[in-house]
Motif scaffolding. Structure first.
Motif, mmCIF file in Angstrom:
data_model
loop_
_atom_site.group_PDB
_atom_site.id
_atom_site.type_symbol
_atom_site.label_atom_id
_atom_site.label_comp_id
_atom_site.label_asym_id
_atom_site.label_seq_id
_atom_site.Cartn_x
_atom_site.Cartn_y
_atom_site.Cartn_z
ATOM 1 N N ALA A 28 0.836 -1.204 0.000
ATOM 2 C CA ALA A 28 0.000 0.000 0.000
ATOM 3 C C ALA A 28 0.871 1.255 0.000
ATOM 4 O O ALA A 28 0.566 2.250 -0.673
ATOM 5 C CB ALA A 28 -0.940 -0.013 1.205
ATOM 6 N N LYS A 29 1.980 1.216 0.748
ATOM 7 C CA LYS A 29 2.916 2.354 0.757
ATOM 8 C C LYS A 29 3.550 2.529 -0.622
ATOM 9 O O LYS A 29 3.682 3.658 -1.126
ATOM 10 C CB LYS A 29 4.008 2.117 1.795
ATOM 11 C CG LYS A 29 3.532 2.091 3.235
ATOM 12 C CD LYS A 29 3.164 3.478 3.738
ATOM 13 C CE LYS A 29 2.884 3.464 5.228
ATOM 14 N NZ LYS A 29 2.459 4.797 5.728
ATOM 15 N N LEU A 30 3.951 1.417 -1.232
ATOM 16 C CA LEU A 30 4.580 1.494 -2.545
ATOM 17 C C LEU A 30 3.611 2.055 -3.577
ATOM 18 O O LEU A 30 3.988 2.887 -4.419
ATOM 19 C CB LEU A 30 5.062 0.105 -2.963
ATOM 20 C CG LEU A 30 5.941 0.022 -4.212
ATOM 21 C CD1 LEU A 30 7.249 0.784 -4.021
ATOM 22 C CD2 LEU A 30 6.225 -1.440 -4.568
ATOM 23 N N GLU A 31 2.360 1.631 -3.509
ATOM 24 C CA GLU A 31 1.356 2.133 -4.445
ATOM 25 C C GLU A 31 1.137 3.632 -4.266
ATOM 26 O O GLU A 31 0.859 4.348 -5.238
ATOM 27 C CB GLU A 31 0.040 1.379 -4.256
ATOM 28 C CG GLU A 31 -1.017 1.726 -5.288
ATOM 29 C CD GLU A 31 -2.212 0.798 -5.241
ATOM 30 O OE1 GLU A 31 -2.985 0.780 -6.212
ATOM 31 O OE2 GLU A 31 -2.384 0.085 -4.222
ATOM 32 N N ALA A 32 1.289 4.099 -3.035
ATOM 33 C CA ALA A 32 1.125 5.533 -2.760
ATOM 34 C C ALA A 32 2.371 6.345 -3.099
ATOM 35 O O ALA A 32 2.391 7.560 -2.895
ATOM 36 C CB ALA A 32 0.756 5.732 -1.295
ATOM 37 N N GLY A 33 3.412 5.673 -3.590
ATOM 38 C CA GLY A 33 4.646 6.371 -3.938
ATOM 39 C C GLY A 33 5.590 6.572 -2.781
ATOM 40 O O GLY A 33 6.587 7.297 -2.896
ATOM 41 N N ASP A 34 5.322 5.920 -1.652
ATOM 42 C CA ASP A 34 6.135 6.072 -0.443
ATOM 43 C C ASP A 34 7.123 4.910 -0.355
ATOM 44 O O ASP A 34 6.893 3.930 0.351
ATOM 45 C CB ASP A 34 5.216 6.121 0.783
ATOM 46 C CG ASP A 34 5.972 6.324 2.085
ATOM 47 O OD1 ASP A 34 7.218 6.446 2.045
ATOM 48 O OD2 ASP A 34 5.312 6.337 3.147
ATOM 49 N N ARG A 35 8.223 5.003 -1.079
ATOM 50 C CA ARG A 35 9.208 3.919 -1.082
ATOM 51 C C ARG A 35 9.879 3.754 0.275
ATOM 52 O O ARG A 35 10.194 2.636 0.699
ATOM 53 C CB ARG A 35 10.250 4.162 -2.171
ATOM 54 C CG ARG A 35 9.684 4.043 -3.580
ATOM 55 C CD ARG A 35 10.720 4.432 -4.628
ATOM 56 N NE ARG A 35 11.812 3.461 -4.699
ATOM 57 C CZ ARG A 35 11.812 2.394 -5.501
ATOM 58 N NH1 ARG A 35 10.778 2.141 -6.279
ATOM 59 N NH2 ARG A 35 12.855 1.590 -5.544
ATOM 60 N N ALA A 36 10.103 4.866 0.969
ATOM 61 C CA ALA A 36 10.698 4.772 2.304
ATOM 62 C C ALA A 36 9.764 4.021 3.245
ATOM 63 O O ALA A 36 10.210 3.187 4.054
ATOM 64 C CB ALA A 36 10.996 6.168 2.847
ATOM 65 N N GLY A 37 8.464 4.295 3.161
ATOM 66 C CA GLY A 37 7.490 3.583 3.986
ATOM 67 C C GLY A 37 7.423 2.114 3.642
ATOM 68 O O GLY A 37 7.290 1.259 4.526
ATOM 69 N N PHE A 38 7.527 1.801 2.352
ATOM 70 C CA PHE A 38 7.571 0.410 1.900
ATOM 71 C C PHE A 38 8.730 -0.329 2.555
ATOM 72 O O PHE A 38 8.560 -1.412 3.134
ATOM 73 C CB PHE A 38 7.697 0.390 0.374
ATOM 74 C CG PHE A 38 8.041 -0.946 -0.231
ATOM 75 C CD1 PHE A 38 7.058 -1.884 -0.478
ATOM 76 C CD2 PHE A 38 9.356 -1.251 -0.583
ATOM 77 C CE1 PHE A 38 7.374 -3.119 -1.048
ATOM 78 C CE2 PHE A 38 9.678 -2.473 -1.158
ATOM 79 C CZ PHE A 38 8.686 -3.406 -1.389
ATOM 80 N N HIS A 39 9.915 0.269 2.497
ATOM 81 C CA HIS A 39 11.090 -0.391 3.074
ATOM 82 C C HIS A 39 11.028 -0.431 4.598
ATOM 83 O O HIS A 39 11.498 -1.409 5.205
ATOM 84 C CB HIS A 39 12.358 0.317 2.607
ATOM 85 C CG HIS A 39 12.756 -0.023 1.200
ATOM 86 N ND1 HIS A 39 13.218 -1.261 0.835
ATOM 87 C CD2 HIS A 39 12.736 0.721 0.057
ATOM 88 C CE1 HIS A 39 13.494 -1.278 -0.459
ATOM 89 N NE2 HIS A 39 13.205 -0.092 -0.962
ATOM 90 N N ALA A 40 10.453 0.580 5.218
ATOM 91 C CA ALA A 40 10.372 0.592 6.683
ATOM 92 C C ALA A 40 9.551 -0.584 7.202
ATOM 93 O O ALA A 40 9.833 -1.129 8.279
ATOM 94 C CB ALA A 40 9.752 1.907 7.156
ATOM 95 N N ILE A 41 8.547 -0.987 6.444
ATOM 96 C CA ILE A 41 7.718 -2.126 6.855
ATOM 97 C C ILE A 41 8.350 -3.445 6.431
ATOM 98 O O ILE A 41 8.428 -4.392 7.221
ATOM 99 C CB ILE A 41 6.302 -2.003 6.262
ATOM 100 C CG1 ILE A 41 5.582 -0.786 6.830
ATOM 101 C CG2 ILE A 41 5.490 -3.269 6.535
ATOM 102 C CD1 ILE A 41 4.261 -0.484 6.154
ATOM 103 N N LEU A 42 8.785 -3.530 5.166
ATOM 104 C CA LEU A 42 9.192 -4.828 4.623
ATOM 105 C C LEU A 42 10.613 -5.220 4.993
ATOM 106 O O LEU A 42 10.897 -6.414 5.198
ATOM 107 C CB LEU A 42 9.036 -4.815 3.101
ATOM 108 C CG LEU A 42 8.775 -6.177 2.447
ATOM 109 C CD1 LEU A 42 7.526 -6.825 3.007
ATOM 110 C CD2 LEU A 42 8.661 -6.048 0.937
#
Length: 387
Positions: free
Chosen positions: A290-304
């Motif tokens: 969901a973060k990646l879809e929103a363009g939030d790559r930092a948020g994507f990595h913070a979770i995954l």
């Protein structure tokens, strides 16, 4: 906050305090930026495991309920793959029933989607004497999947690896099978770290010539191939091959060591996902997508990214026993009432391994109910002499 005594690698023990409950939602829509398949495990029925090493016994209700959990988080399912113990406890009759049951369940479930593994595991590799033997075994499984309305994942074949004499044999067998399939297929290149009997698959033990054989196959049949999953645990090899795929054919990462960076991608592309690790980390992964879809790559990595440390321990050598950790985490999180596996496979890992998985899953925010997870882990520790 829950606490538990856990063993350490040096033989000592520690009091471990668990993190707060998982912050990730239990349901989520499918993301719009990556195609993601979770390879799902099967739940054993301990009351029918009278001879666990010889006669598989599946709890169908719990197995189907777990698939609904994954569908509810927006995942497609890769059914009857190695995560479900194909070739390591789950025989073809049970795999065939699994495929039929889950395809029927999907038809009655809005939005549910899956693809099913078709291989040759009903054929003893030692009993395979020709390519025709291998083809007949593949055709039996393909026919079963398609009879029930399923899409095909062409699994690697131990029997083909045994009888093939070179790259041309792989091209002939796969070409014939792909032409027969009704729809597009997903290819699966499973490395020998997952199954030592597959060493030298595609006609070579070296990556470059093996890759060229697969690329030749894909180019010849690009209109019938959705994508390829490679499970080689080497990000560089996956990226190299990903950049050579013809247009319209996608890469599905099977790299349980490096999936976060491979799915995030680089300036030249990205991988989609078909992974066993998505089974235990599905809520976190869905939140990351969901973060990646929103363009939030930092948020994507913070979770995954925190899940990658867990995955690397879970998939450590001997890698083929990773299923133990998958089922262990499903038990801790309440998706099944016991920690038993088809074939008694839970004994393939030791308590120190499970203790590390417990810590790493907690640190990745995966426990929905930390108190329950601690109680269940305490029972396992007690069985291993840890007070």
């Amino acid at each position: 906050m829950a606490e538990i005594t856990l063993p350490r690698l040096d033989g000592s023990s520690e009091r471990y305090r668990l993190s707060p409950p998982s912050p990730y939602p239990r349901t989520a829509p499918a993301n719009g930026v990556r195609t993601v398949y979770a390879a799902a495990h099967v739940v054993a029925d301990p009351l029918k495991l009278q001879e666990p090493w010889r006669v598989p016994a599946v709890d169908w209700d719990a197995t189907l309920a777990f698939r609904h959990h994954l569908w509810g988080l927006g995942f497609k399912i890769a059914e009857a793959m190695d995560t479900s113990q194909r070739g390591m406890g789950l025989d073809w009759p049970n795999a065939a029933e699994l495929i039929a049951r889950v395809l029927a369940e999907a038809k009655a479930t809005p939005g549910a989607d899956l693809a099913c593994g078709a291989g040759t595991d009903q054929l003893d590799p030692q009993a395979a004497h020709s390519l025709d033997d291998v083809i007949r075994a593949y055709e039996e499984q393909i026919g079963h999947v398609e009879k029930h309305g399923g899409k095909i994942i062409l699994m690697a074949s131990r029997a083909l690896c045994r009888v093939a004499r070179g790259a041309d044999d792989y091209l002939a067998v796969y070409g014939r099978l792909i032409r027969q399939c009704r729809g597009k297929v997903i290819l699966h290149w499973l490395g020998e770290m997952f199954d030592p009997a597959l060493a030298g698959y595609w006609g070579s033990r070296d990556f470059k010539p093996a890759m060229e054989t697969v690329l030749t196959l894909i180019r010849e049949h690009a209109d019938k191939i959705d994508g390829i999953k490679i499970s080689l645990l080497d990000a560089g090899k996956e990226i190299e091959m990903r950049r050579l795929l013809p247009e319209g054919v996608v890469m599905y990462t099977g790299d349980d060591f490096n999936y976060a960076e491979l799915i995030a991608g680089d300036e030249q592309g990205f991988s989609h996902g078909l992974l066993g690790i998505f089974d235990p980390i599905a809520p976190a992964a869905a939140a990351a997508f969901a973060k990646l879809e929103a363009g939030d790559r930092a948020g994507f990595h913070a979770i995954l990214d925190p899940t990658v440390a867990l995955s690397r321990r879970l998939f450590e050598a001997p890698t083929q026993h990773y299923k133990c950790g998958v089922v262990f985490l499903a038990w801790l999180n309440g998706f099944q009432s016991h920690f038993r596996m088809v074939g008694g496979a839970e004994s393939a890992r030791g308590i120190l391994h499970y203790a590390d998985l417990f810590r790493l899953a907690d640190q990745a925010g995966l426990f929905v109910d930390p108190e329950r997870a601690a109680r269940r882990m305490a029972h396992l520790c007690a069985l291993n002499g840890i007070a």
